[in-house]
Write a protein that holds these residues in place. Structure first.
Motif, short mmCIF file in Angstrom:
data_model
loop_
_atom_site.label_atom_id
_atom_site.label_comp_id
_atom_site.label_asym_id
_atom_site.label_seq_id
_atom_site.Cartn_x
_atom_site.Cartn_y
_atom_site.Cartn_z
N VAL A 81 0.83 -1.20 0.00
CA VAL A 81 0.00 0.00 0.00
C VAL A 81 0.87 1.25 0.00
CG1 VAL A 81 -1.67 1.33 1.35
CG2 VAL A 81 -1.98 -1.14 1.08
N SER A 82 1.95 1.25 0.77
CA SER A 82 2.84 2.42 0.83
C SER A 82 3.46 2.70 -0.53
CB SER A 82 3.94 2.20 1.86
OG SER A 82 3.40 2.14 3.16
N LEU A 83 3.88 1.64 -1.23
CA LEU A 83 4.49 1.82 -2.55
C LEU A 83 3.46 2.31 -3.56
CD1 LEU A 83 6.90 1.66 -4.40
CD2 LEU A 83 6.48 -0.80 -4.68
N ILE A 84 2.27 1.75 -3.52
CA ILE A 84 1.20 2.19 -4.43
C ILE A 84 0.86 3.66 -4.18
CG2 ILE A 84 -1.24 1.90 -5.03
CD1 ILE A 84 -0.87 -1.11 -4.48
N ASN A 85 0.69 4.01 -2.92
CA ASN A 85 0.39 5.41 -2.59
C ASN A 85 1.47 6.36 -3.07
OD1 ASN A 85 -2.16 5.34 -1.35
ND2 ASN A 85 -1.29 4.75 0.62
N ALA A 86 2.73 5.98 -2.84
CA ALA A 86 3.85 6.83 -3.23
C ALA A 86 3.92 7.01 -4.74
CB ALA A 86 5.16 6.25 -2.70
N CYS A 87 3.61 5.96 -5.47
CA CYS A 87 3.63 6.04 -6.94
C CYS A 87 2.46 6.89 -7.46
CB CYS A 87 3.57 4.64 -7.55
SG CYS A 87 5.08 3.68 -7.35
N LEU A 88 1.26 6.63 -6.96
CA LEU A 88 0.08 7.32 -7.47
C LEU A 88 0.06 8.80 -7.10
CD1 LEU A 88 -2.81 4.73 -6.98
CD2 LEU A 88 -1.36 5.13 -8.97
N GLU A 89 0.80 9.16 -6.05
CA GLU A 89 0.85 10.57 -5.67
C GLU A 89 1.39 11.44 -6.81
OE1 GLU A 89 2.78 13.49 -2.22
OE2 GLU A 89 2.96 11.30 -2.03
N ASN A 90 2.23 10.85 -7.66
CA ASN A 90 2.74 11.60 -8.81
C ASN A 90 1.62 12.00 -9.76
OD1 ASN A 90 5.90 11.42 -8.77
ND2 ASN A 90 5.19 9.38 -8.20
N ARG A 91 0.54 11.20 -9.79
CA ARG A 91 -0.60 11.47 -10.65
C ARG A 91 -1.63 12.37 -9.98
NH1 ARG A 91 -3.11 9.05 -14.77
NH2 ARG A 91 -1.74 8.42 -16.46
N THR A 92 -1.91 12.06 -8.72
CA THR A 92 -3.07 12.68 -8.05
C THR A 92 -2.71 13.86 -7.16
OG1 THR A 92 -2.92 11.26 -6.10
CG2 THR A 92 -4.17 10.41 -7.99
N GLY A 93 -1.45 13.89 -6.70
CA GLY A 93 -1.09 14.90 -5.72
C GLY A 93 -1.63 14.59 -4.34
N VAL A 94 -2.24 13.42 -4.18
CA VAL A 94 -2.81 12.99 -2.90
C VAL A 94 -1.91 11.93 -2.31
CG1 VAL A 94 -4.80 11.90 -1.78
CG2 VAL A 94 -5.15 13.46 -3.70
N ARG A 95 -1.57 12.05 -1.03
CA ARG A 95 -0.60 11.16 -0.42
C ARG A 95 -1.12 9.74 -0.21
NH1 ARG A 95 2.69 13.49 4.54
NH2 ARG A 95 3.83 11.59 4.00
#
Length: 378
Positions: A81-95
């Motif tokens: 979950v931490s890795l997914i969140n960190a990656c998707l933050e580049n798209r969404t700006g949401v942590r």
């Protein structure tokens, strides 16, 4: 309200990264070209601050970036979950993008599989409901950096901090799994940081390990004395505080230029000066600030000493080094002394200064030991 004059307790902001510019540029250049890097060294020497600055610069150049700290994780699912969140933050700006998606999935009753669209990128995440699919979730997470980078025509830099703890978070097979996913990712470069040098050296240097020769191991250079002097004088000067060149050198002699110890001592000197209602740092203020800093570090050093004392003869050898005595005393078996020295070097407590001569990596730890061992109870 101004913040702390000297940052403490974690990675420092950009303005407080003291020198090491050449090293930062070297790291960035290698990562931008797709080379993965391994940095090992004891805690509190500035590894994470350096890595964060590299990520910041890479992001400014248009790279996607992500950071995961294994020290903060407790399970395989936490890691995924931490890795997914960190990656998707580049798209969404949401942590915590993934967590938001999971909450949304829970609100849709009777949905076995949910396909969510994040901007123009589709994610089939049918395992949001199912806590049994940790392995599937982890495979998804390990593939995501490269999938996301290729889809968006970007390059990506991933930071894994305290990487040696991955096997604690997941299991012994996690390194093979990670290597199998990472080795064919052409759009992603990795930074692996670790505070247990012996384990990190084995992970990346042993032919038996999955990450053998996957990343280039680089030594972390010390901060040059002149850079420290310039930084400290400027920090105090910005607050209208006077400090002489020789007094700054005295501070650095006491701390050995250790990043967090130096910041702590300078901070305690600052507060001692404020309490005295003065604007000039004197040798007496330096002594007071240093003593306060050593008291602050005592719980940390107590824990280190307790751990070291679990090994046979280590405490006796450590005591002799601290007092500058011959290591090979009559009551210490030479082989046991050698094993103790090797252990202390591997733990980054001491370093070899010459034949049969050793110095402390952290001079303030030596000062602590001199006080502790002077106690008859030791």
């Amino acid at each position: 309200m101004p913040g702390k004059l000297f940052p403490l307790g974690g990675p420092v902001p950009e303005r407080d990264v003291v020198d090491r510019e050449d090293f930062i540029v070297s790291l960035q250049t290698r990562l931008v070209e797709g080379q993965s890097i391994m940095l090992a060294g004891p805690r509190r020497i500035g590894k994470t601050s350096l890595a964060n600055e590299v990520l910041r610069r890479a992001k400014n150049e248009g790279f996607y970036t992500a950071a995961v700290d294994f020290f903060r994780l407790s399970s395989k699912r936490d890691f995924a979950v931490s890795l997914i969140n960190a990656c998707l933050e580049n798209r969404t700006g949401v942590r915590r993008t993934f967590d938001n998606l999971k909450d949304r999935a829970k609100s849709i009753v009777g949905t076995a599989k949910l396909t969510l669209k994040l901007e123009d990128l589709e994610f089939g995440i049918g395992f949001l409901h199912d806590e049994q699919n940790d392995d599937v979730l982890l495979d998804y997470a390990l593939d995501l950096p490269d999938v996301l980078a290729k889809h968006d025509k970007k390059s990506m830099v991933i930071l894994f901090d305290e990487f040696q703890d991955a096997s604690r978070v997941a299991d012994a097979g996690i390194y093979k799994k990670m290597r199998s996913h990472f080795q064919n990712q052409e759009s992603v470069a990795y930074m692996f940081l670790g505070s247990k040098e012996g384990i990190m050296d084995t992970l990346f240097g042993s032919r038996k390990e999955a990450f053998y020769r996957f990343a280039t191991s680089l030594p972390i250079p010390p901060i040059p004395e002149n850079a420290w002097i310039k930084y400290i004088i400027k920090k105090y000067s910005d607050r209208g505080i006077n400090i002489e060149y020789e007094i700054v050198k005295e501070i650095l002699t006491r701390t050995g230029g250790h990043p967090q110890d130096t910041m702590l001592v300078c901070s305690e000197i600052f507060y001692a000066l404020l309490e005295a209602g003065e604007n000039t740092i004197t040798p007496g203020i330096v002594r007071l600030g240093y003593d306060r800093a050593l008291i602050t570090l005592t719980p940390v050093y107590d824990e280190i000493l307790d751990e070291l004392s679990q090994r046979f003869q280590v405490r006796d050898v450590l005591k002799r080094i601290a007092f500058g005595k011959n290591i090979y005393a009559k009551n210490i078996n030479p082989n046991e002394a050698k094993r103790a020295i090797d252990y202390l070097i591997a733990k980054a407590i001491i370093q070899k200064a010459g034949r049969g001569s050793y110095t402390f990596v952290e001079p303030m730890f030596q000062a602590y030991l001199l006080r502790e061992f002077f106690n008859p109870g030791y």
